[in-house]
Design an enzyme around this catalytic site. Sequence first.
Site, PDB file in Angstrom:
ATOM      1  N   ARG A  72       6.879 -11.262   5.249  1.00 26.02           N
ATOM      2  CA  ARG A  72       6.352 -11.128   6.605  1.00 26.02           C
ATOM      3  C   ARG A  72       6.988 -12.167   7.497  1.00 26.02           C
ATOM      4  NH1 ARG A  72      -0.017  -9.988   5.359  1.00 26.02           N
ATOM      5  NH2 ARG A  72       0.374  -8.247   3.938  1.00 26.02           N
TER       6      ARG A  72
ATOM      7  N   CYS B 199       0.803  -1.239   0.000  1.00 27.87           N
ATOM      8  CA  CYS B 199       0.000   0.000   0.000  1.00 27.87           C
ATOM      9  C   CYS B 199       0.831   1.283   0.000  1.00 27.87           C
ATOM     10  CB  CYS B 199      -0.993   0.047   1.149  1.00 27.87           C
ATOM     11  SG  CYS B 199      -1.174  -1.429   2.099  1.00 27.87           S
TER      12      CYS B 199
ATOM     13  N   HIS C 273      -4.871  -1.234  -5.232  1.00 27.85           N
ATOM     14  CA  HIS C 273      -5.396  -0.160  -4.393  1.00 27.85           C
ATOM     15  C   HIS C 273      -6.199   0.773  -5.255  1.00 27.85           C
ATOM     16  CE1 HIS C 273      -2.102  -1.793  -1.947  1.00 27.85           C
ATOM     17  NE2 HIS C 273      -2.938  -1.562  -0.966  1.00 27.85           N
TER      18      HIS C 273
ATOM     19  N   ASP D 103      -2.376  -7.812  -5.671  1.00 31.07           N
ATOM     20  CA  ASP D 103      -2.787  -6.664  -4.880  1.00 31.07           C
ATOM     21  C   ASP D 103      -3.275  -5.531  -5.785  1.00 31.07           C
ATOM     22  OD1 ASP D 103      -3.205  -5.409  -2.516  1.00 31.07           O
ATOM     23  OD2 ASP D 103      -1.093  -5.079  -2.020  1.00 31.07           O
TER      24      ASP D 103
ATOM     25  N   GLN E   8       1.213 -11.013  -3.621  1.00 31.41           N
ATOM     26  CA  GLN E   8      -0.234 -10.757  -3.589  1.00 31.41           C
ATOM     27  C   GLN E   8      -0.709 -10.290  -4.962  1.00 31.41           C
ATOM     28  OE1 GLN E   8       0.064  -7.722  -0.463  1.00 31.41           O
ATOM     29  NE2 GLN E   8      -1.232  -9.033   0.788  1.00 31.41           N
TER      30      GLN E   8
ATOM     31  N   LYS F 288     -13.326  -4.722   6.849  1.00 31.29           N
ATOM     32  CA  LYS F 288     -12.900  -5.510   5.693  1.00 31.29           C
ATOM     33  C   LYS F 288     -13.880  -6.625   5.401  1.00 31.29           C
ATOM     34  CE  LYS F 288     -10.049  -8.770   8.231  1.00 31.29           C
ATOM     35  NZ  LYS F 288      -8.937  -9.688   8.143  1.00 31.29           N
TER      36      LYS F 288
ATOM     37  N   HIS G 247      -8.249  -1.462  -0.421  1.00 32.72           N
ATOM     38  CA  HIS G 247      -7.158  -2.428  -0.602  1.00 32.72           C
ATOM     39  C   HIS G 247      -7.835  -3.735  -0.993  1.00 32.72           C
ATOM     40  CE1 HIS G 247      -4.472  -0.179   2.386  1.00 32.72           C
ATOM     41  NE2 HIS G 247      -5.666   0.274   2.687  1.00 32.72           N
TER      42      HIS G 247
HETATM   43 ZN   LIG Z   1      -3.005  -2.339   0.908  1.00 36.63          ZN
END
Ligand SMILES: [Zn+2]
Length: 573
Positions: A304, A275, A326, A324, A322, A402, A448
Amino acid sequence: MPPSISTVSLEALRHTAAHVLAYAVQDLFPDAKPTIGPAIENGFYYDFDRAEPFTPEDLGRLEQRMHEIVKADYPMTGERVDRAHALERYSRNPYKTEIAREIPEGEPITLYTIGDFTDLCRGGHADRTGEIGAIKLMSVAGAYWRGDEHKPMLQRIYGTAFPTQQELDDYLAFLEEAAKRDHRKLGQDLDLYSVEEDAGGGLVFWHPKGALIRSIVEEFIRDGLRERGYQGVVTPHVVSEKLYETSGHLDNFSHGMFGPLEVEGQRFRLKPMNCPGHILIYKSQGRSYRDLPLRYSEFGTVYRFERSGTLHGLTRVRGFTQDDAHLFCTPEQLQGEFEQTLDEALRLMRAFNFSEFKYFLSTREHRGPTDPIAEDAIRKALESHDLPYEVDEGGGAFYGPKLDINLHDAIGRPWQLGTVQVDFILPERFDLKYRGADGADHPPVMIHRALAGSMERFFGVLIEHFGGNFPAWLAPVQAVVAPISEHQLDYAYEVRDKLRARGFRVETDTSNEKLGFKIRHWKTQKVPYVLVVGKSELADGTVNVNQRATEEKRTVSIDAFADELAAVVAEKR
Ligand SMILES: [Zn+2]
Ligand SMILES: [Zn+2]
């Protein structure tokens, strides 16, 4: 599994089975000291202190004795005692005396008895041992007393119990099926990926076949992103720690991050999230309401920290990528963007043959003024799609509510994959703005979302869901051409090359093995089609198709097979 007819709860039944186990241990191994024996998900365990390890033969004998105890149908009788009595009774068992000492003043101390076996226990049992319809000991493992590595190592015997034999049989069949589908086993058998201990645990090495499937999955996801107006971005893996100070991750998520790297007096971190990087791209220039929504996507690799004891194949790792994205939008656009994200999630899950999903809306523990707006948008988006959901109060991320998407695989196991989060906090922390139609500056809202979750976890789930039998559109090798003898070798290469020219992934089996062996080998490798070519196929320009899923064999021209495979791939079968 069929519903059970017993009235006792499964938990009470299994906890009673733990007593039955301890009774059997008392009879057969009187030196073993019983400690605790709770019911757990899928069964029960009991921890014993005993110098000698329990062997598989011991478990067999114990199970035999347990069957006798169940058959004897002993009543479970309870008795309240005072602390002195309990301490006296268990004077030679330090574990039980520790438990007896710790029971708070005023709380009852109870002993429960079946047959000749009495245990210090809080209760929660079946009335009689005979209510246990079926019982099985599963395994034995080491476990520290109270889970504390400074305390004695005990032996934990795991077992399970059901009201009926049929339910136990179904459960064992399920376990067998799950073991066959284990992605760690199939990952090795099919040469898809490995975790190299030399490189450190929890880091995945994608082998050519696994990497090929991953690229197909990524391409499928990219197609969807392009259609929906996403723009791809790429951000660094290592960035200044300051970014995570600003984002709040250092305060709220440092336990999940790798430690700092120092370069020229500056501290860097491996990125745990994508992010902040996407936020910097947003912030790199002035934005107008006309620019929104802005949708940045990245197959973003993050790192992580996970304790080594929790790592598991592809599903619990330390580095993962991910899918991912945004989204930056105005509050008015929030619901529409959320709806579009739900469409994307459905497209993904349907393409990979998942038909059962569950949605969980998690709200924040400390709700701020913007939470109702975000929750309302999520609820309305779900309702507009007729998607039922459950609410998990207080389970949300630190920056907002979420939505988690769970799906069930081919044998009914739930997996948590995708997550969509609404965020008013990060735009504020990073001082993001857009110029509104009113000429004033406003903060955008962020969404996200990662729908497959991570490529690693999604791949692990796909391997187990398909049991390694990837449909032809995903299979790393779609067909193998197997000549009956060396006389058809040139023809086998010709068939392979013709199919490769049509874009298919095809190999030739050049081994000297017998045909039956070749076919079996490629079936265990789960290749969708084996194309046998012998004398007559060579003469006619055909192939004899052996399909993985069926025993059926048929002879068709090379072009006819290519057309058929093209249709299968186009339909993602
Ligand atoms: Zn994010
Ligand atoms: Zn008990």
